[in-house]
Motif scaffolding. Structure first.
Motif, PDB file in Angstrom:
ATOM      1  N   ARG A  49       0.829  -1.207   0.000  1.00 25.60           N
ATOM      2  CA  ARG A  49       0.000   0.000   0.000  1.00 25.60           C
ATOM      3  C   ARG A  49       0.863   1.256   0.000  1.00 25.60           C
ATOM      4  NH1 ARG A  49      -4.767   0.252   4.305  1.00 25.60           N
ATOM      5  NH2 ARG A  49      -5.270  -1.592   3.070  1.00 25.60           N
ATOM      6  N   GLU A  50       1.904   1.254   0.787  1.00 26.91           N
ATOM      7  CA  GLU A  50       2.777   2.424   0.835  1.00 26.91           C
ATOM      8  C   GLU A  50       3.555   2.605  -0.470  1.00 26.91           C
ATOM      9  OE1 GLU A  50       4.568   3.141   5.032  1.00 26.91           O
ATOM     10  OE2 GLU A  50       4.337   0.978   4.832  1.00 26.91           O
ATOM     11  N   VAL A  51       3.926   1.501  -1.094  1.00 28.64           N
ATOM     12  CA  VAL A  51       4.615   1.595  -2.383  1.00 28.64           C
ATOM     13  C   VAL A  51       3.682   2.172  -3.440  1.00 28.64           C
ATOM     14  CG1 VAL A  51       5.563   0.222  -4.284  1.00 28.64           C
ATOM     15  CG2 VAL A  51       6.332  -0.187  -1.941  1.00 28.64           C
ATOM     16  N   LEU A  52       2.430   1.727  -3.450  1.00 29.72           N
ATOM     17  CA  LEU A  52       1.458   2.270  -4.394  1.00 29.72           C
ATOM     18  C   LEU A  52       1.234   3.762  -4.140  1.00 29.72           C
ATOM     19  CD1 LEU A  52      -1.165  -0.625  -4.483  1.00 29.72           C
ATOM     20  CD2 LEU A  52       0.387   0.046  -6.318  1.00 29.72           C
ATOM     21  N   GLU A  53       1.169   4.158  -2.885  1.00 31.78           N
ATOM     22  CA  GLU A  53       1.038   5.585  -2.564  1.00 31.78           C
ATOM     23  C   GLU A  53       2.216   6.376  -3.105  1.00 31.78           C
ATOM     24  OE1 GLU A  53       0.429   6.464   1.511  1.00 31.78           O
ATOM     25  OE2 GLU A  53      -1.389   5.259   1.708  1.00 31.78           O
ATOM     26  N   LEU A  54       3.407   5.841  -2.924  1.00 36.26           N
ATOM     27  CA  LEU A  54       4.616   6.536  -3.375  1.00 36.26           C
ATOM     28  C   LEU A  54       4.607   6.703  -4.889  1.00 36.26           C
ATOM     29  CD1 LEU A  54       7.502   7.636  -2.986  1.00 36.26           C
ATOM     30  CD2 LEU A  54       8.323   5.263  -3.048  1.00 36.26           C
ATOM     31  N   ILE A  55       4.332   5.624  -5.601  1.00 35.89           N
ATOM     32  CA  ILE A  55       4.357   5.683  -7.066  1.00 35.89           C
ATOM     33  C   ILE A  55       3.265   6.598  -7.593  1.00 35.89           C
ATOM     34  CG2 ILE A  55       4.043   4.314  -9.162  1.00 35.89           C
ATOM     35  CD1 ILE A  55       5.246   1.944  -7.622  1.00 35.89           C
ATOM     36  N   ILE A  56       2.052   6.439  -7.078  1.00 36.34           N
ATOM     37  CA  ILE A  56       0.925   7.216  -7.600  1.00 36.34           C
ATOM     38  C   ILE A  56       1.079   8.701  -7.267  1.00 36.34           C
ATOM     39  CG2 ILE A  56      -1.576   7.564  -7.328  1.00 36.34           C
ATOM     40  CD1 ILE A  56      -1.857   4.538  -7.191  1.00 36.34           C
ATOM     41  N   SER A  57       1.659   9.006  -6.117  1.00 34.18           N
ATOM     42  CA  SER A  57       1.881  10.423  -5.790  1.00 34.18           C
ATOM     43  C   SER A  57       2.839  11.064  -6.796  1.00 34.18           C
ATOM     44  CB  SER A  57       2.435  10.557  -4.373  1.00 34.18           C
ATOM     45  OG  SER A  57       3.729   9.989  -4.265  1.00 34.18           O
ATOM     46  N   LYS A  58       3.870  10.332  -7.216  1.00 38.79           N
ATOM     47  CA  LYS A  58       4.801  10.861  -8.222  1.00 38.79           C
ATOM     48  C   LYS A  58       4.107  10.984  -9.579  1.00 38.79           C
ATOM     49  CE  LYS A  58       8.316  10.702  -5.328  1.00 38.79           C
ATOM     50  NZ  LYS A  58       8.990  11.917  -4.820  1.00 38.79           N
ATOM     51  N   MET A  59       3.276  10.008  -9.910  1.00 32.23           N
ATOM     52  CA  MET A  59       2.576  10.047 -11.189  1.00 32.23           C
ATOM     53  C   MET A  59       1.569  11.191 -11.247  1.00 32.23           C
ATOM     54  SD  MET A  59       2.031   5.935 -11.671  1.00 32.23           S
ATOM     55  CE  MET A  59       1.030   6.091 -13.151  1.00 32.23           C
ATOM     56  N   LEU A  60       0.916  11.472 -10.140  1.00 27.28           N
ATOM     57  CA  LEU A  60      -0.040  12.578 -10.108  1.00 27.28           C
ATOM     58  C   LEU A  60       0.648  13.915 -10.363  1.00 27.28           C
ATOM     59  CD1 LEU A  60      -2.365  11.530  -7.154  1.00 27.28           C
ATOM     60  CD2 LEU A  60      -3.053  11.833  -9.535  1.00 27.28           C
ATOM     61  N   LYS A  61       1.852  14.069  -9.836  1.00 30.25           N
ATOM     62  CA  LYS A  61       2.588  15.311 -10.079  1.00 30.25           C
ATOM     63  C   LYS A  61       2.892  15.483 -11.570  1.00 30.25           C
ATOM     64  CE  LYS A  61       4.746  15.494  -5.500  1.00 30.25           C
ATOM     65  NZ  LYS A  61       6.014  15.422  -4.732  1.00 30.25           N
ATOM     66  N   LEU A  62       3.189  14.382 -12.230  1.00 31.09           N
ATOM     67  CA  LEU A  62       3.397  14.454 -13.671  1.00 31.09           C
ATOM     68  C   LEU A  62       2.090  14.741 -14.392  1.00 31.09           C
ATOM     69  CD1 LEU A  62       5.732  11.354 -14.197  1.00 31.09           C
ATOM     70  CD2 LEU A  62       6.403  13.747 -14.408  1.00 31.09           C
ATOM     71  N   ASP A  63       1.025  14.079 -13.935  1.00 36.19           N
ATOM     72  CA  ASP A  63      -0.258  14.150 -14.631  1.00 36.19           C
ATOM     73  C   ASP A  63      -0.830  15.563 -14.626  1.00 36.19           C
ATOM     74  OD1 ASP A  63      -2.366  13.244 -16.074  1.00 36.19           O
ATOM     75  OD2 ASP A  63      -3.287  12.086 -14.474  1.00 36.19           O
ATOM     76  N   VAL A  64      -0.814  16.213 -13.472  1.00 35.10           N
ATOM     77  CA  VAL A  64      -1.439  17.542 -13.390  1.00 35.10           C
ATOM     78  C   VAL A  64      -0.637  18.607 -14.126  1.00 35.10           C
ATOM     79  CG1 VAL A  64      -2.581  17.013 -11.197  1.00 35.10           C
ATOM     80  CG2 VAL A  64      -0.304  18.032 -11.164  1.00 35.10           C
ATOM     81  N   SER A  65       0.594  18.292 -14.475  1.00 38.80           N
ATOM     82  CA  SER A  65       1.410  19.271 -15.210  1.00 38.80           C
ATOM     83  C   SER A  65       1.415  19.015 -16.717  1.00 38.80           C
ATOM     84  CB  SER A  65       2.853  19.253 -14.685  1.00 38.80           C
ATOM     85  OG  SER A  65       3.452  17.987 -14.878  1.00 38.80           O
ATOM     86  N   LEU A  66       0.625  18.039 -17.158  1.00 37.97           N
ATOM     87  CA  LEU A  66       0.598  17.734 -18.587  1.00 37.97           C
ATOM     88  C   LEU A  66      -0.069  18.861 -19.383  1.00 37.97           C
ATOM     89  CD1 LEU A  66      -0.343  13.946 -18.880  1.00 37.97           C
ATOM     90  CD2 LEU A  66       1.818  15.021 -19.453  1.00 37.97           C
ATOM     91  N   PRO A  67       0.450  19.198 -20.539  1.00 34.81           N
ATOM     92  CA  PRO A  67      -0.220  20.164 -21.432  1.00 34.81           C
ATOM     93  C   PRO A  67      -1.324  19.456 -22.219  1.00 34.81           C
ATOM     94  CG  PRO A  67       1.859  19.480 -22.395  1.00 34.81           C
ATOM     95  CD  PRO A  67       1.750  18.776 -21.068  1.00 34.81           C
ATOM     96  N   ARG A  68      -2.483  19.249 -21.594  1.00 36.58           N
ATOM     97  CA  ARG A  68      -3.528  18.435 -22.204  1.00 36.58           C
ATOM     98  C   ARG A  68      -3.989  18.999 -23.545  1.00 36.58           C
ATOM     99  NH1 ARG A  68      -6.962  14.289 -20.703  1.00 36.58           N
ATOM    100  NH2 ARG A  68      -8.831  14.202 -22.002  1.00 36.58           N
ATOM    101  N   ARG A  69      -4.144  20.307 -23.624  1.00 35.96           N
ATOM    102  CA  ARG A  69      -4.607  20.891 -24.878  1.00 35.96           C
ATOM    103  C   ARG A  69      -3.654  20.564 -26.024  1.00 35.96           C
ATOM    104  NH1 ARG A  69      -7.693  24.888 -27.027  1.00 35.96           N
ATOM    105  NH2 ARG A  69      -9.276  23.956 -25.700  1.00 35.96           N
ATOM    106  N   GLN A  70      -2.365  20.709 -25.767  1.00 32.01           N
ATOM    107  CA  GLN A  70      -1.367  20.409 -26.801  1.00 32.01           C
ATOM    108  C   GLN A  70      -1.428  18.935 -27.195  1.00 32.01           C
ATOM    109  OE1 GLN A  70       2.638  21.403 -25.655  1.00 32.01           O
ATOM    110  NE2 GLN A  70       3.543  20.178 -27.283  1.00 32.01           N
TER     111      GLN A  70
END
Length: 606
Positions: A208-229
């Motif tokens: 569970r903690e490993v999944l939290e660690l990975i997903i927290s890093k992925m969310l930081k990438l996700d919210v910074s994506l240039p979706r429109r582009q």
């Protein structure tokens, strides 16, 4: 006989030359204050050209004197832990693993150091090349021995965990500290995430903690994506016929160079490329954990469901404007209908619970509507059951508010109600045709029984705050089936909104506060390429229907027509006065997939 004698003379003995005394004597002298041989020992262990026989000889002596290696010899142990034991002969690896087991069992003070050594090898080593006086460094060069190296690392971690049951308590901080920066190469991130997920197989207490660690890093990438582009690039690729997907991978033995093969569409944006690779690895892990010999393992799936839902509540649900990470749950729920129903029930409990913050209740409502609309593996009976929960709840809310002092349109007072209304409208836009296909008369009777007219006409006026795209499409199909006539209300609402000039240079205008709910649909079209092949078979694309063409009257015809275009083609009105607009909420709800062929329902044995 003579030939055998010559062969013996021609084969020199293994190099075991060493200086100084044995380890026990060296430690004894160091304790008495004589550090000459002690420093010589450290120097020999740090020799980059040390041979296998020398390593084995030293390790055997260290194993025999492990009880003497107290914290006073910390620097010596750190030198031993830096020995190049990986990719050596099987004898060296075996001896080193035995030393690790003896060390952590006799001197637990070195547990963290041993764990750090193992985890540091979860990423490819950097290769330094000097050409023309310039140093080049690259960690992405393929190493044929990389899978064997990772196998040896995991064997070492298993040995440590078998000797020290509390390993998991010390492992997580080390995994967190050693997680590569997101700016590192995609290959580095892929290897590290793969390896820490692999560790959860034999140390399940950290999953569970490993999944939290990975997903927290992925969310930081996700919210910074240039979706429109990304949407524009996808549209261009679709027009030119280059929309192929690349297969994801989880097994490290597979050829990861397939991404560079001809004809494969890869993600161009560097942030999206990293997220794409991590999504492929995580989705493959989820599939491997839940399936044994190709069959779903119920108990293992239940355990993973609990862990994923904890991570969802803690990280994914509160994160606004993520575009892809939530598809982890989307993919997982496709394994069995019971998982999808449990997910919807979980969201429903959050939505109707007054103890949860309004922002989380609104997010839960958005997930419910988007999931019911987009999951093609969700049968109509499940959608009907959810609507049978949502509609009465909305009517009860209207009963409690419509005649009181708060019976007016205010997002801050009635946010969860408005978002739930929008979710129902959104679901019906996608699913109303399915209700009609089986039995037109029964389907129409069911939709009439939802009594959408009462919600639309109430004093809370949900059409005023819903996304214009959703409002227009909902009004179009309800008018066709004579369920609700929304256009008079839409026109009245539009008269109450002052137009805002798009820019100081003039041009077209857009209404102010086009997204007052600050809402977004979590399962907007999936834009990543490598991992898309796992999502597309499960995803309900938008199919343009004649009855959803909005009709307009009066002076607002032009503005509503523009909203329709936005809804269908992914064009988002931009207003300098609108703050916090979600990239994927307004332009990607239904539009990006106009003209796409219908997606067949996924057939699964439940």
């Amino acid at each position: 006989m003579e030939t055998g004698r010559l062969d013996f003379l021609a084969s020199p003995p293994m190099k075991t030359v060493r200086f100084g005394g044995n380890v026990v004597d060296t430690l004894a002298k160091f304790t008495k204050g004589d550090s000459t041989e002690y420093e010589l020992l450290k120097h020999q262990l740090a020799d980059p050209d040390i041979k296998d026989a020398q390593i084995i000889s030293w390790l055997q002596e260290f194993r025999n004197s492990v009880t003497l290696l107290s914290k006073d010899h910390e620097q010596l142990i750190y030198t031993v832990l830096r020995l190049p034991w990986l990719d050596r002969s099987p004898e060296v690896v075996e001896e080193y693993l035995a030393f690790l087991g003896n060390l952590v069992s006799a001197q637990t003070v070195y547990l963290r150091a041993c764990l750090k050594m193992v985890v540091s090898n979860f990423i490819p080593k950097r290769i330094k090349i000097c050409e023309g006086g310039i140093d080049f460094s690259d960690s992405d060069d393929e190493n044929e021995d990389l899978p064997r190296t990772f196998d040896q690392c995991h064997h070492a971690l298993q040995v440590i965990a078998s000797y020290v049951p509390s390993t998991s308590r010390f492992l997580m901080p080390i995994l967190n500290d050693n997680f590569p920066f997101v700016q590192k190469s995609p290959r580095t991130l892929e290897c590290y995430v793969h390896n820490i997920l692999r560790a959860t197989v034999y140390i399940p207490s950290v999953r569970r903690e490993v999944l939290e660690l990975i997903i927290s890093k992925m969310l930081k990438l996700d919210v910074s994506l240039p979706r429109r582009q990304m949407e524009e690039e996808n549209a261009t690729q679709h027009e030119t016929g280059r929309g192929d997907d690349e297969e994801g991978l989880f097994d490290m033995d597979e050829d990861v160079a397939e991404a560079a093969s001809g004809g494969v569409c890869v993600t161009v944006d560097p942030i999206a490329e990293r997220l794409d690779i991590l999504m492929a690895v995580l989705l493959a892990y989820i599939k491997d954990i839940c399936h044994v010999n190709g069959c779903l393992d119920v108990e293992r799936t239940k355990g993973l469901y609990k862990d994923l839902m904890c991570v969802f509540d803690k990280l994914i649900l509160p994160t606004h404007a993520s575009s892809h990470v939530q598809y982890i749950l989307f993919y997982f729920c496709s394994f069995r209908l019971a998982l999808a129903e449990a997910f919807l029930e979980h969201l429903w409990r959050i939505l109707q619970s007054p103890s949860h913050p309004a922002v989380l209740r609104q997010a839960a409502a958005g997930y419910i509507g988007s999931f019911m609309a987009r999951a093609n593996f969700l049968p109509l009976e499940t959608v009907r059951a959810c609507l049978d929960l949502l509609a009465p709840w909305l009517h009860l809310y209207v009963d409690s508010q419509d005649s009181g002092a708060r019976a007016y349109c205010d997002v801050s007072l009635h946010g969860p109600f408005y978002t739930a209304c929008q979710s129902v409208f959104y679901t019906l836009i996608f699913r109303h045709k399915s209700f009609m296909e089986a039995n037109m008369k029964k389907g129409l009777a069911y939709l009439q029984g939802l009594n959408m007219e009462r919600l639309v006409m109430c004093q809370l006026n949900p059409l005023k705050v819903c996304l214009p795209s959703v409002t227009n499409m909902f009004a179009a199909f309800t008018r066709k089936y004579q369920l609700v006539f929304c256009y008079s209300i839409i026109e009245r609402n539009n008269r109450q909104v002052l137009p805002v000039v798009r820019s100081s240079l003039g041009g077209d205008y857009v209404p102010a506060q086009t997204n007052p709910l600050d809402s977004f649909f979590p399962f907007d079209p999936y834009l990543l390429h490598r991992s898309a092949h796992l999502i597309k078979p499960l995803y309900q694309e938008w199919e343009e229907q004649a009855e959803t063409q909005p009709e307009t009257t009066g002076r607002d015809r032009k503005g509503l027509a523009e909203d329709e275009d936005d809804f269908l083609h992914g064009e988002t009105p931009k207003s300098e006065g609108v703050v916090g607009m979600t990239p994927g909420s307004y332009e990607s709800n239904l539009p990006s997939n106009v003209g796409s062929p219908p997606v067949a329902f996924l057939q699964r044995t439940l």
